[in-house]
Design a protein around this motif. Structure first.
Motif, short mmCIF file in Angstrom:
data_model
loop_
_atom_site.label_atom_id
_atom_site.label_comp_id
_atom_site.label_asym_id
_atom_site.label_seq_id
_atom_site.Cartn_x
_atom_site.Cartn_y
_atom_site.Cartn_z
N ASP A 1 -18.58 2.71 67.64
CA ASP A 1 -18.21 2.47 66.59
C ASP A 1 -19.75 4.21 65.57
O ASP A 1 -19.54 4.59 64.56
N ARG B 1 -17.01 6.82 65.75
CA ARG B 1 -16.60 6.85 65.03
C ARG B 1 -16.65 7.51 62.85
O ARG B 1 -16.90 8.33 62.06
N LEU B 2 -18.38 6.36 63.12
CA LEU B 2 -18.97 7.34 61.90
C LEU B 2 -19.56 8.59 62.45
O LEU B 2 -19.26 8.90 60.66
N ARG C 1 -16.69 10.80 60.40
CA ARG C 1 -15.90 10.17 59.62
C ARG C 1 -17.54 10.11 58.25
O ARG C 1 -16.85 11.96 57.70
N HIS D 1 -18.82 5.00 55.46
CA HIS D 1 -18.35 5.01 56.60
C HIS D 1 -18.32 4.06 57.37
O HIS D 1 -17.65 4.75 58.71
N TRP D 2 -18.87 3.41 57.45
CA TRP D 2 -19.15 2.67 58.54
C TRP D 2 -17.76 1.72 58.89
O TRP D 2 -17.04 1.15 58.21
N PRO D 3 -17.48 2.12 60.25
CA PRO D 3 -16.02 1.60 60.37
C PRO D 3 -16.62 -0.17 61.48
O PRO D 3 -15.30 -0.57 61.13
N GLY D 4 -17.20 -0.68 61.42
CA GLY D 4 -17.46 -1.85 62.25
C GLY D 4 -17.95 -2.80 61.57
O GLY D 4 -17.21 -2.96 59.93
#
Length: 132
Positions: free
Chosen positions: A42, A45-46, A49, A113-116
């Motif tokens: 995660d 990904r952050l 982004r 933007h946090w994907p988790g």
């Protein structure tokens, strides 16, 4: 000629030792480190982004770009055969850069933007000191 080569070797060893000591000073506690390693997908990904967000200051995006490039390189600042720190240098650098990013860009940008999950963001907040 041999003296020059030895001098360069000693200089590289000194720089490497200084970097190891610097990482030891900013190393989070052991429980936090294992938590960071669990969040690594995660976090990556952050970072991607955040680096692509044109609303963030340029300096933040450049810093994040350098971090992503470092993470993509096949070698590490601290070799993996060194116990604990060898595998933890990536997590430590991510935490340090995220702290600087939050100070500069703000918590709402990171949250956006946090994907988790929310629990993952809470763990990220504890790791980076955002909850203070």
């Amino acid at each position: 000629m041999a003296g020059w080569i030895i001098g360069v070797g000693v200089a590289f060893a000194g720089v490497w030792l200084a970097l190891v000591l610097a990482l030891l000073l900013v190393t989070p506690g052991r429980p936090q480190l294992t938590e960071a390693l669990r969040l690594l997908p995660d976090l990556l990904r952050l970072l991607r982004r955040l680096a692509a967000d044109r609303d963030l200051p340029r300096g933040v995006r450049v810093r994040l770009g350098f971090l992503l490039a470092y993470l993509a390189l096949p070698f590490d600042l601290i070799p993996d055969f060194i116990p604990v720190l060898g595998h933890a240098d990536d997590a430590i650098l991510v935490i340090v850069v995220l702290r600087a990013t939050v100070r500069r860009a703000g918590l709402p940008a990171v949250r956006r933007h946090w994907p988790g999950t929310d629990d993952g963001f809470a763990a990220l907040s504890r790791l980076t000191g955002l909850d203070r």
